[in-house]
Design a protein around this motif. Structure first.
Motif, mmCIF file in Angstrom:
data_model
loop_
_atom_site.group_PDB
_atom_site.id
_atom_site.type_symbol
_atom_site.label_atom_id
_atom_site.label_comp_id
_atom_site.label_asym_id
_atom_site.label_seq_id
_atom_site.Cartn_x
_atom_site.Cartn_y
_atom_site.Cartn_z
ATOM 1 N N ALA A 145 18.347 41.347 43.413
ATOM 2 C CA ALA A 145 17.377 40.310 43.791
ATOM 3 C C ALA A 145 16.941 40.470 45.245
ATOM 4 C CB ALA A 145 17.969 38.922 43.560
ATOM 5 N N VAL A 146 17.891 40.702 46.142
ATOM 6 C CA VAL A 146 17.551 40.904 47.552
ATOM 7 C C VAL A 146 16.720 42.183 47.702
ATOM 8 C CG1 VAL A 146 18.469 41.316 49.870
ATOM 9 C CG2 VAL A 146 19.550 39.602 48.391
ATOM 10 N N LEU A 154 29.240 39.536 46.741
ATOM 11 C CA LEU A 154 27.975 40.273 46.695
ATOM 12 C C LEU A 154 27.929 41.078 45.405
ATOM 13 C CD1 LEU A 154 25.392 40.661 48.232
ATOM 14 C CD2 LEU A 154 26.442 42.522 49.480
ATOM 15 N N ASP A 155 27.434 40.439 44.368
ATOM 16 C CA ASP A 155 27.398 41.049 43.042
ATOM 17 C C ASP A 155 26.115 41.841 42.837
ATOM 18 O OD1 ASP A 155 25.342 39.153 41.506
ATOM 19 O OD2 ASP A 155 26.583 37.943 42.853
ATOM 20 N N LEU A 173 22.710 36.591 52.378
ATOM 21 C CA LEU A 173 23.291 37.129 51.156
ATOM 22 C C LEU A 173 23.921 38.514 51.293
ATOM 23 C CD1 LEU A 173 20.501 35.948 48.701
ATOM 24 C CD2 LEU A 173 22.657 34.803 49.270
ATOM 25 N N GLN A 174 23.587 39.247 52.359
ATOM 26 C CA GLN A 174 24.094 40.612 52.508
ATOM 27 C C GLN A 174 24.609 40.883 53.915
ATOM 28 O OE1 GLN A 174 21.326 42.991 49.274
ATOM 29 N NE2 GLN A 174 20.906 43.338 51.407
ATOM 30 N N ASP A 186 23.691 41.504 40.679
ATOM 31 C CA ASP A 186 22.472 40.707 40.517
ATOM 32 C C ASP A 186 21.902 40.285 41.866
ATOM 33 O OD1 ASP A 186 22.637 40.935 37.765
ATOM 34 O OD2 ASP A 186 23.565 38.958 37.480
ATOM 35 N N THR A 187 22.791 39.916 42.801
ATOM 36 C CA THR A 187 22.342 39.527 44.138
ATOM 37 C C THR A 187 21.745 40.722 44.867
ATOM 38 O OG1 THR A 187 24.011 37.787 44.256
ATOM 39 C CG2 THR A 187 23.073 38.545 46.352
#
Length: 143
Positions: A22-23, A15-16, A114-115, A18-19
């Motif tokens: 974006a989320v 979980l960087d 993603l999270q 950028d992610t």
């Protein structure tokens, strides 16, 4: 769960930044849709109230001896569709059942995928960066 893992090391593998950003943008877009939905409900209530007031106005016109004006308003405007074939409650229902529900599902899936389903990770990370650790009113979480 929401916001518990503000520290990047606690957010889980992969979980960087950028992610997270974006989320966060997807969630922010949904927040604006939520605001638009609120305005749609305001429109619905305002138009409904206006129709009720118009009914009262028609009664008052008739009582004041202006039956023709009252009748014109009653037959043309009272209870009239605001959009072709629809009253405002139908607009609200279509929006809720369509666009709003679908967008909410997509936003949740993005967060789930993603999270780990966590909400407001971007904001929690921002809070962690901006707060003054150890200072009253700057706690990471409620007691």
């Amino acid at each position: 769960m929401s916001g518990e893992h503000a520290d990047p090391a606690q957010r889980g593998p992969g979980l960087d930044e950028d992610t997270v950003e974006a989320v966060g943008k997807v969630s922010e877009a949904l927040e604006f849709v939520e605001r638009a939905r609120g305005h749609l409900y305001s429109f619905h209530q305002l138009m409904g109230h206006a129709d009720l007031l118009l009914g009262d106005a028609c009664d008052a016109l008739e009582e004041a001896g202006h039956a023709d004006a009252a009748d014109r308003l009653r037959t043309d405007m009272l209870g009239r569709n605001v959009i072709n074939g629809r009253w405002t409650f139908q607009l609200v229902e279509e929006f809720d059942d369509g666009y709003w529900s679908r967008f909410r599902e997509h936003e949740r899936r993005v967060r789930d995928d993603l999270q780990n389903g966590e909400r407001h990770v971007f904001e929690a990370h921002m809070k962690e960066k901006r707060r003054t650790k150890g200072r009253p009113g700057h706690e990471a979480h409620p007691d």
